[in-house]
Design a protein around this motif. Structure first.
Motif: not given
Lengths: 336, 336
Positions: B65-70, B124-127, B85-99
């Protein structure tokens, strides 16, 4: 004679970098090359795992950070510093959110190690035996941030909670208060609970202020609702209170909010001092006087210590960072 | 005849799972087994990459997951849903902070793809074009969260900013206000700037309320200091203002703080409505009336859409989530 990665490269007629990329599954080579290299490795009886572990540079230039809670602005401030140091060292930062959940924490430690992070910063949480054993076994460097371990020799960066809590209470005493209460965090939290309670008590006793069990309210955590509940409870058991030390800024802001709802004026009727100096402290009404931790510097120091271990293999000293009182508008001088 | 992973497993006398683990370098097998399997693969002329890409399950059970601001509590709320949702699907979440930094964003996209995440949530950011091209080329599924792209067909989850801003302004009008100002975000932000400004304008014009350029203050961002500056500027250019729509909760809380410093009473003298319904909105003094986005549900929907793509290969429909007015204590009925 033991064969080296150089021998593999020479016989396979590729560069050492290519062998290294193949061993680390980093891509950038053809399947044909890959099988030629793997065949040479097999023929030479070469131990690629030994290589991967030591002879070649297997750094992925990624560090992992575990936080129990991302909502807190504590995290942003710490992360700002971590990212600054990581950036200066050409590394990226992966953040994992453990929710203080042991199972989730283990899953994330496993994930970070599978993803081959170069090092781990473990923040704001008690280091359990299983976490320590797992990371140690994986031989991944680790630094504790805003927490410490009494049981294991893991370097840490934090302020001295006992001294910082003492300073908070002393600030209220210096402003003329004698009826001083504390809204504390968890009573049995050995990192952020007990030291802050003990520091608070010591400041009062050093200044000849009597203390009864009614002066302190214990909470389940360090969050906003704990401050809201805390004030209500404290007012009930200690109606003469004129100044409160809340064990976190979020709790202090909960205290302000409960005071507003109860029609109690801060700081005119009750002074409040927090702990952390979050961004939030500036945003509150009134702006919050608090004990500041140099959070960005602490994050930066933790990441730098991690890079030191990676580069030198030596364990750095733990660092106790200075705290200081940040005066804003929630504490008022009391003249009697 | 093309050989399958089953043939490899049979000839090498190991399980299919072992072949799969070896092809994905996941560990849990001896070097001896690894070389036996790789030898069989070579002898059969088997294409492990084709396998890795399709025939076997190469999912790493990790999403990025990319977030501009944490710092924003928007993030926690969105992330809560994603993790559920990730947990329900047996997955983990990695978070990255792009500023919101293009270079950093590209670096993190690259990192996530190197780490073989199963999918990416871009929040939350323009693609930008380069992000889109890079992720598309890597064939990694992506969902936009709390943002959308006009240029690229990437599924998104968000509220309708235009309608939500309209609802905020209408709430102030319904409470009897006619001198209504707006502290807006960036004037040229096509995601969270323009639609909120246009929705606000439309509500005023639909209700016969005249609007001059002095009614709206433009800010550089959506943060607390923008709200502080915004109120000062708005009061200067529009002294009769009795109600304000702030384009984010952080800006609304900045507005409350500036009002407190200027001795203006909220809601007695000026009403304030925010946008987002962050945790913070409950913590403010007075508690903030705001336009709520179902943030946790939005995060959950985004992650579920990602899992849908992974499992079915089909692109899900974008989802516009409902907004609603959350009434607290910062807006007061005006009787004239």
């Amino acid at each position: 004679m033991t064969n080296t990665i150089k021998d593999v490269a020479k016989i396979a007629n590729v560069s050492i970098a290519t062998v290294s990329r193949i061993l680390n599954a980093q891509g950038g080579y053809s399947e044909k090359t890959k099988f030629r290299v793997l065949k040479v490795i097999e023929e030479l009886g070469y131990q690629p795992n030994a290589v991967a572990r030591g002879l070649i540079n297997k750094r992925t230039h990624t560090i992992g950070v575990l936080f129990p809670k991302l909502s807190s602005s504590l995290v942003t401030d710490l992360l700002d510093g971590i990212e600054k140091a990581a950036n200066d060292n050409g590394s990226s930062v992966i953040v994992c959110h453990t929710e203080s959940n042991g199972e989730k924490t283990m899953k994330y430690l496993q994930l970070l190690i599978e993803k081959r992070v170069d090092g781990i910063i473990f923040a704001s949480e008690i280091l359990k035996d299983e976490y320590y054993q797992f990371v140690t076994k994986a031989k991944v460097p680790m630094i504790l941030l805003s927490t410490e371990s009494y049981a294991y020799p893991v370097p840490f960066v934090k302020v001295n909670d006992y001294h910082a809590a003492y300073a908070a209470a002393k600030h209220l005493i210096d402003k003329g208060h004698t009826n001083i209460g504390m809204i504390s965090g968890k009573k049995d939290d050995i990192i952020a609970g007990i030291p802050r309670i003990e520091g608070f008590k010591k400041a009062l006793s050093d200044h000849g202020i009597s203390l009864s069990p009614d002066n302190i309210v214990f909470s389940r955590g360090f969050n906003f609702p704990d401050g809201v509940e805390g004030l209500k409870k404290l007012i009930g058991q200690f109606p003469d209170v004129t100044a409160i030390f809340a064990a976190s800024d979020e709790m202090a802001i909960g205290t302000l909010s409960a005071a507003y709802q109860l029609g109690i004026k801060v700081p005119e009727e009750i002074s409040v001092i927090g702990y952390d100096n979050l961004n939030l402290a500036e945003m509150s009404i009134p702006p919050l006087t608090t004990v500041g931790q140099p959070l960005a510097k602490m994050g930066e120091a933790a990441a730098e210590m991690l890079f030191t271990i990676m580069e030198t293999g030596e364990t750095p000293e733990s660092r106790i960072m200075p705290h200081k009182i940040i005066e804003r508008m929630s504490v008022k001088e009391r003249k009697e």
